[in-house]
Structure formats: structure tokens, C-alpha cells
Design an enzyme around this catalytic site. Structure first.
Site, PDB file in Angstrom:
ATOM      1  N   TYR A 174      40.748  15.160   1.320  1.00  0.00           N
ATOM      2  CA  TYR A 174      40.180  13.830   1.107  1.00  0.00           C
ATOM      3  C   TYR A 174      39.119  13.899   0.004  1.00  0.00           C
ATOM      4  O   TYR A 174      38.248  14.767   0.023  1.00  0.00           O
ATOM      5  CB  TYR A 174      39.579  13.299   2.408  1.00  0.00           C
ATOM      6  CG  TYR A 174      39.154  11.868   2.267  1.00  0.00           C
ATOM      7  CD1 TYR A 174      40.101  10.864   2.086  1.00  0.00           C
ATOM      8  CD2 TYR A 174      37.810  11.523   2.241  1.00  0.00           C
ATOM      9  CE1 TYR A 174      39.723   9.547   1.909  1.00  0.00           C
ATOM     10  CE2 TYR A 174      37.419  10.206   2.073  1.00  0.00           C
ATOM     11  CZ  TYR A 174      38.390   9.222   1.910  1.00  0.00           C
ATOM     12  OH  TYR A 174      38.008   7.926   1.716  1.00  0.00           O
ATOM     13  N   ASP A 179      23.326  18.679   3.181  1.00  0.00           N
ATOM     14  CA  ASP A 179      24.457  17.750   3.065  1.00  0.00           C
ATOM     15  C   ASP A 179      24.123  16.445   3.778  1.00  0.00           C
ATOM     16  O   ASP A 179      23.394  16.429   4.766  1.00  0.00           O
ATOM     17  CB  ASP A 179      25.742  18.356   3.652  1.00  0.00           C
ATOM     18  CG  ASP A 179      26.981  17.537   3.242  1.00  0.00           C
ATOM     19  OD1 ASP A 179      26.954  16.912   2.158  1.00  0.00           O
ATOM     20  OD2 ASP A 179      27.960  17.509   4.011  1.00  0.00           O
ATOM     21  N   ARG A 204      27.896   6.909   5.413  1.00  0.00           N
ATOM     22  CA  ARG A 204      28.056   6.006   4.265  1.00  0.00           C
ATOM     23  C   ARG A 204      26.819   5.962   3.374  1.00  0.00           C
ATOM     24  O   ARG A 204      26.549   4.952   2.703  1.00  0.00           O
ATOM     25  CB  ARG A 204      28.437   4.596   4.749  1.00  0.00           C
ATOM     26  CG  ARG A 204      29.764   4.619   5.488  1.00  0.00           C
ATOM     27  CD  ARG A 204      30.173   3.297   6.102  1.00  0.00           C
ATOM     28  NE  ARG A 204      31.386   3.486   6.898  1.00  0.00           N
ATOM     29  CZ  ARG A 204      32.625   3.477   6.397  1.00  0.00           C
ATOM     30  NH1 ARG A 204      32.826   3.263   5.128  1.00  0.00           N
ATOM     31  NH2 ARG A 204      33.667   3.676   7.185  1.00  0.00           N
ATOM     32  N   ASN A 259      26.754  20.789 -21.332  1.00  0.00           N
ATOM     33  CA  ASN A 259      26.240  21.268 -20.047  1.00  0.00           C
ATOM     34  C   ASN A 259      26.597  20.248 -18.968  1.00  0.00           C
ATOM     35  O   ASN A 259      27.226  19.232 -19.247  1.00  0.00           O
ATOM     36  CB  ASN A 259      24.733  21.558 -20.112  1.00  0.00           C
ATOM     37  CG  ASN A 259      23.928  20.316 -20.413  1.00  0.00           C
ATOM     38  OD1 ASN A 259      24.068  19.297 -19.744  1.00  0.00           O
ATOM     39  ND2 ASN A 259      23.091  20.384 -21.441  1.00  0.00           N
ATOM     40  N   TYR A 315      28.691   3.786  -6.271  1.00  0.00           N
ATOM     41  CA  TYR A 315      28.579   4.825  -5.250  1.00  0.00           C
ATOM     42  C   TYR A 315      29.794   5.754  -5.276  1.00  0.00           C
ATOM     43  O   TYR A 315      30.923   5.313  -5.171  1.00  0.00           O
ATOM     44  CB  TYR A 315      28.472   4.197  -3.858  1.00  0.00           C
ATOM     45  CG  TYR A 315      28.444   5.232  -2.765  1.00  0.00           C
ATOM     46  CD1 TYR A 315      27.267   5.907  -2.476  1.00  0.00           C
ATOM     47  CD2 TYR A 315      29.589   5.552  -2.048  1.00  0.00           C
ATOM     48  CE1 TYR A 315      27.231   6.872  -1.502  1.00  0.00           C
ATOM     49  CE2 TYR A 315      29.556   6.528  -1.064  1.00  0.00           C
ATOM     50  CZ  TYR A 315      28.385   7.183  -0.792  1.00  0.00           C
ATOM     51  OH  TYR A 315      28.351   8.142   0.163  1.00  0.00           O
ATOM     52  N   ASP A 321      23.364  15.016  -2.048  1.00  0.00           N
ATOM     53  CA  ASP A 321      23.449  16.290  -1.337  1.00  0.00           C
ATOM     54  C   ASP A 321      22.778  17.423  -2.114  1.00  0.00           C
ATOM     55  O   ASP A 321      23.451  18.256  -2.757  1.00  0.00           O
ATOM     56  CB  ASP A 321      24.913  16.632  -1.062  1.00  0.00           C
ATOM     57  CG  ASP A 321      25.570  15.585  -0.170  1.00  0.00           C
ATOM     58  OD1 ASP A 321      24.849  14.855   0.520  1.00  0.00           O
ATOM     59  OD2 ASP A 321      26.806  15.506  -0.177  1.00  0.00           O
ATOM     60  N   ASP A 369      31.065  18.541  -4.450  1.00  0.00           N
ATOM     61  CA  ASP A 369      32.021  18.136  -3.409  1.00  0.00           C
ATOM     62  C   ASP A 369      33.331  17.853  -4.137  1.00  0.00           C
ATOM     63  O   ASP A 369      33.436  16.884  -4.893  1.00  0.00           O
ATOM     64  CB  ASP A 369      31.481  16.880  -2.720  1.00  0.00           C
ATOM     65  CG  ASP A 369      32.452  16.308  -1.689  1.00  0.00           C
ATOM     66  OD1 ASP A 369      33.616  16.760  -1.647  1.00  0.00           O
ATOM     67  OD2 ASP A 369      32.046  15.391  -0.949  1.00  0.00           O
ATOM     68  N   LYS A 422      26.976  10.925  -1.742  1.00  0.00           N
ATOM     69  CA  LYS A 422      25.542  11.249  -1.714  1.00  0.00           C
ATOM     70  C   LYS A 422      25.218  12.399  -2.675  1.00  0.00           C
ATOM     71  O   LYS A 422      26.089  13.142  -3.074  1.00  0.00           O
ATOM     72  CB  LYS A 422      25.162  11.638  -0.297  1.00  0.00           C
ATOM     73  CG  LYS A 422      24.607  10.469   0.483  1.00  0.00           C
ATOM     74  CD  LYS A 422      23.211  10.129  -0.007  1.00  0.00           C
ATOM     75  CE  LYS A 422      22.756   8.806   0.547  1.00  0.00           C
ATOM     76  NZ  LYS A 422      21.568   8.324  -0.179  1.00  0.00           N
TER      77      LYS A 422
HETATM   78  C1  F6R Z   1      28.180  10.032   3.298  1.00  0.00           C
HETATM   79  C2  F6R Z   1      29.604  10.332   3.340  1.00  0.00           C
HETATM   80  C3  F6R Z   1      30.429   9.730   4.415  1.00  0.00           C
HETATM   81  C4  F6R Z   1      31.310   8.603   3.877  1.00  0.00           C
HETATM   82  C5  F6R Z   1      32.120   7.953   5.005  1.00  0.00           C
HETATM   83  C6  F6R Z   1      33.068   6.868   4.480  1.00  0.00           C
HETATM   84  O1  F6R Z   1      27.553  10.707   2.254  1.00  0.00           O
HETATM   85  O2  F6R Z   1      30.112  11.042   2.519  1.00  0.00           O
HETATM   86  O3  F6R Z   1      29.640   9.289   5.498  1.00  0.00           O
HETATM   87  O4  F6R Z   1      30.532   7.639   3.239  1.00  0.00           O
HETATM   88  O5  F6R Z   1      32.893   8.920   5.676  1.00  0.00           O
HETATM   89  O6  F6R Z   1      33.853   7.437   3.508  1.00  0.00           O
HETATM   90  P1  F6R Z   1      35.016   6.672   2.711  1.00  0.00           P
HETATM   91  O7  F6R Z   1      34.397   5.419   2.164  1.00  0.00           O
HETATM   92  O8  F6R Z   1      35.403   7.665   1.660  1.00  0.00           O
HETATM   93  O9  F6R Z   1      36.090   6.402   3.707  1.00  0.00           O
HETATM   94 MG    MG Z   2      28.381  16.433   0.721  1.00  0.00          MG
HETATM   95 MG    MG Z   3      31.245  14.064   0.588  1.00  0.00          MG
END
Ligand code: F6R
Ligand code: MG
Ligand code: MG
Length: 370
Positions: free
Chosen positions: A89, A130, A269, A103, A232, A237, A11, A235
Site C-alpha cells: 500500500y 512514526d 490520518r 540533493n 497531504y 515522521d 515511506d 506525515k
Molecule cells: C497517518 C497515516 C495513516 C493514514 C490512514 C488513511 O500518518 O499514515 O493514519 O492517514 O491510514 O490512509 P489512506 O488515506 O491512505 O487510506
Molecule cells: Mg510513517
Molecule cells: Mg505512511
């Protein structure tokens, strides 16, 4: 001939937020590979699911090959430049280190790769998920290779009748264990039901029964982003490569494992349980509650280092019903808001805000009489 299938994903920025990839970024990744792949890989195909860019590559360099991993790393770097320019983003989110060394282990991108003896026809499916974690593959991989109610070939195809060998990783304690199926499936299920800790990493043929070499027939990416970064950062994924046909699960037996939308952890999240919806690549953008979590299946054949495909396997009305059930489950479970078991238990939440809230409230807890 020995060949290596390397599927690498990352990502590196999303439009508008954790939803989908951007065409210009995908084009920049592909441009880098097109201009630099010669001598390193023999063929490649680009794809995406949700906010993850994915590259499937064929080569003869074996797994953890420096040149192949570096090619993918540099291609993701080139894509990140464009992602930054247009302000995507989370641009460069999964590229956790400044420079490449050796690697991709511990560097952020997810890797599912295996070295195999190429068959006269080498069909395989790449599954890409995902908004969920590697353990989300435990249930369908088990069903494909060990459950005769999913895969009747285990009963009626002599080539599969002796079962398979599973390599399971404990991703917390960094240990692995091998299980033979069917003789040890109850022991294995005792572990892999705990899918945030014990994940199926690989499946092999069982050579002592088949008089064939120990062939790797499935592999799942198990890169724990949260553990790599110490916090964190998104994810995991996961993606998986599953070889099919001729003594292995048929394409349809493999796909059948996704015909009911079982619950997986991740979603909003990285902190919620939700149904896994099988979708086509064009339908793999994350919308409702940043989901629901999705899986895309791309079918290929490989011959002499060349890839034919992909076929978008869930782009089919036969999976409409599974999608409808997933939407109904979404509606049902969403009504629970921030309550378990929709929200994950504390220790499984991958978002860091809960500990901060508990820390803030710490001083307000008063001892109670026993
Ligand atoms: C879950 C994911 C999204 C973000 C959510 C908040 O894997 O990628 O659900 O956790 O959109 O994102 P932020 O904290 O970047 O605003
Ligand atoms: Mg993803
Ligand atoms: Mg993402």
C-alpha cells in the site's frame, strides 16, 4: 578527522496499510546499497520504524552530498520496484519527484545529517518516530540539552555547565533563529511550544565558553512533506541524530527524555493528538488507530568510518511503565472520537477531507441576526 553521519528515511510502501515495512522491500534497499556504496560511504546500517525504511550512513562528503543522497534515493527506488510488484500500500509514496537532481531537498525522503569532528569514541543515538511531525522532537531535545531535571550533567558536569546553542526553524515562513541556553530559554520556549511551526533543527556546543570548535551535537529532520507536495501525502515522521557522553548528555539522560509519553500531533490520518510510545524496533508496527505514535532509539559508536551497533535502547523493561501509561492515555483520549483536542484544530489537520466537507456545506449556511 571530519566525518558525516547521514540518516535518511522514506515511506515507500507498507503492509497492510501504513503499519509496517516489508522484509522483501528492506532487502531490496539493502542490496542496492551493498552493491553501490563503495567510494561513496564507508559504512551503513538499515533499520525501520512503522512504515518508514531508514538508512544510517557514515562518510566524509559533508551534508547535502550529491553522491550520498543519490545512493539513498536509488536504493529507495529499488525498494519501490519490489513494493509495487508485491502490491504494498502506498508504494513509492515519499519519492515525490521522477528523477534525482543534486540533493534530496524537497524530494520527499527525510534527512538528518551532521558533519562532525570525530572523537576518540563517537557514541550517538538515532531516534526515529512514526505517525508524527518534526516538532515532536522539540520537547525531548529541549529536555536533553536544557533541562537539569532531566539531565543533571548540566549542573554537575563542568563540560556541560555553560549550556548549548539551539537553532530553531520557522517552517512556515522559512526563517531560522539561534538561542543560547540557559540564558535565553524562556524566549526559546515561547516559540518551540508551538511545535507545528517552530522546530528545533540543530543543537551546538557553545565555543565561546568551551574553547572548542562549534560542534553540531544534535540534528532533526524537518522535511515538511505536505508543503513539498502542496497536498497531504503522509506525515513527516521525523528522525534525529543525537551525540552523547563526555560533555554531552549521557545515553541515559538522552533516553530519559522519552520516559513519559507526552502528546504529539499526527496519528490517524495525520489529524489527531496522541501519546508518543517508546518501543523496540520489533514493536514498532502501527496498529491501534494507526498508532499510537512511536519512537525507536538505536545506539551506535563510530570509529574510523565504521559503525558498531545498533543497540535497540527501548527494548528494555525500564520503559514498560512508559508504554503502559501510553496505552492508558490512548484509551482515555480515544473516547473523544472526532472532538478537539484529540482531533487537531482545523489548521493543523494534514488530511484534506475536512475542507471538502466544509465546501459541500457552504451553501447551507444562513446569516444570523447580530
Ligand atoms: C497517518 C497515516 C495513516 C493514514 C490512514 C488513511 O500518518 O499514515 O493514519 O492517514 O491510514 O490512509 P489512506 O488515506 O491512505 O487510506
Ligand atoms: Mg510513517
Ligand atoms: Mg505512511
Amino acid at each position: 578527522m571530519k566525518i558525516t553521519i547521514s540518516h535518511i528515511k522514506a515511506d515507500i510502501g507498507s503492509l497492510p496499510g501504513h503499519s509496517t515495512v516489508d522484509d522483501k522491500v528492506m532487502a531490496a534497499i539493502e542490496k542496492y546499497i551493498k552493491e553501490n556504496y563503495k567510494g561513496k560511504i564507508s559504512d551503513y546500517k538499515m533499520s525501520h520504524v512503522g512504515d518508514d525504511a531508514q538508512i544510517t550512513m557514515i562518510h566524509t562528503g559533508g551534508i547535502n552530498n550529491k553522491e550520498v543522497h543519490e545512493l539513498a534515493w536509488n536504493a529507495f527506488k529499488a525498494g519501490t520496484e519490489v513494493a509495487k510488484e508485491i502490491g504494498l500500500y502506498g508504494a513509492g509514496q515519499d519519492l515525490l519527484k521522477d528523477s534525482f537532481s543534486g540533493n534530496l531537498k524537497g524530494m520527499g525522503p527525510g534527512v538528518a545529517e551532521m558533519e562532525i569532528n570525530e572523537r576518540p569514541s563517537e557514541p550517538f543515538i538515532v531516534y526515529m518516530m512514526d505517525k508524527t511531525e518534526p516538532g515532536a522532537f522539540n520537547l525531548p531535545i529541549y529536555k536533553m540539552f536544557a533541562d537539569p531535571f532531566n539531565t543533571p550533567g548540566l549542573v554537575i558536569d563542568g563540560g556541560m555547565h555553560d549550556g548549548f546553542r539551539f537553532e530553531v526553524w520557522d517552517v512556515i515562513d522559512h526563517k531560522n533563529i539561534m538561542f543560547d541556553s540557559p540564558s535565553e530559554i524562556y524566549d526559546m520556549l515561547a516559540l518551540i511550544g508551538s511545535k507545528s511551526r517552530y522546530v528545533i533543527k540543530r543543537v551546538y556546543t557553545r565555543s565561546e565558553n568551551k574553547k572548542l570548535p562549534d560542534e553540531n551535537v544534535a540534528v532533526i529532520s524537518t522535511d515538511k512533506l505536505s508543503m513539498i507536495a502542496g497536498k497531504y501525502v503522509g506525515k513527516d515522521d521525523p528522525a534525529a541524530v543525537v551525540r552523547i557522553q563526555s560533555g554531552l548528555p549521557a545515553a541515559g539522560e538522552s533516553l530519559e527524555a522519552f520516559s513519559f509519553p507526552y502528546l504529539v500531533s499526527g496519528w490517524m490520518r495525520g489529524s489527531f493528538n496522541g501519546p508518543l510510545m517508546p518501543v523496540s524496533m520489533k514493536d514498532s508496527k502501527m496498529t491501534r488507530f494507526d498508532g499510537p505514535p512511536r519512537v525507536v532509539a538505536l545506539g551506535f559508536v563510530e570509529k574510523n568510518g565504521r559503525l558498531e551497533g545498533p543497540v535497540d535502547m527501548f527494548d528494555d523493561p525500564a520503559f514498560d511503565y512508559a508504554r503502559r501509561i501510553a496505552v492508558e492515555m490512548t484509551d482515555h483520549i480515544r473516547r473523544m472520537g472526532p472532538f478537539e483536542p484529540h482531533r487537531l484544530p482545523d489548521q493543523d489537520m494534514e488530511y484534506t477531507t475536512l475542507p471538502a466537507v466544509i465546501e459541500k456545506l457552504k451553501g447551507r449556511f444562513k446569516d444570523m441576526e447580530k
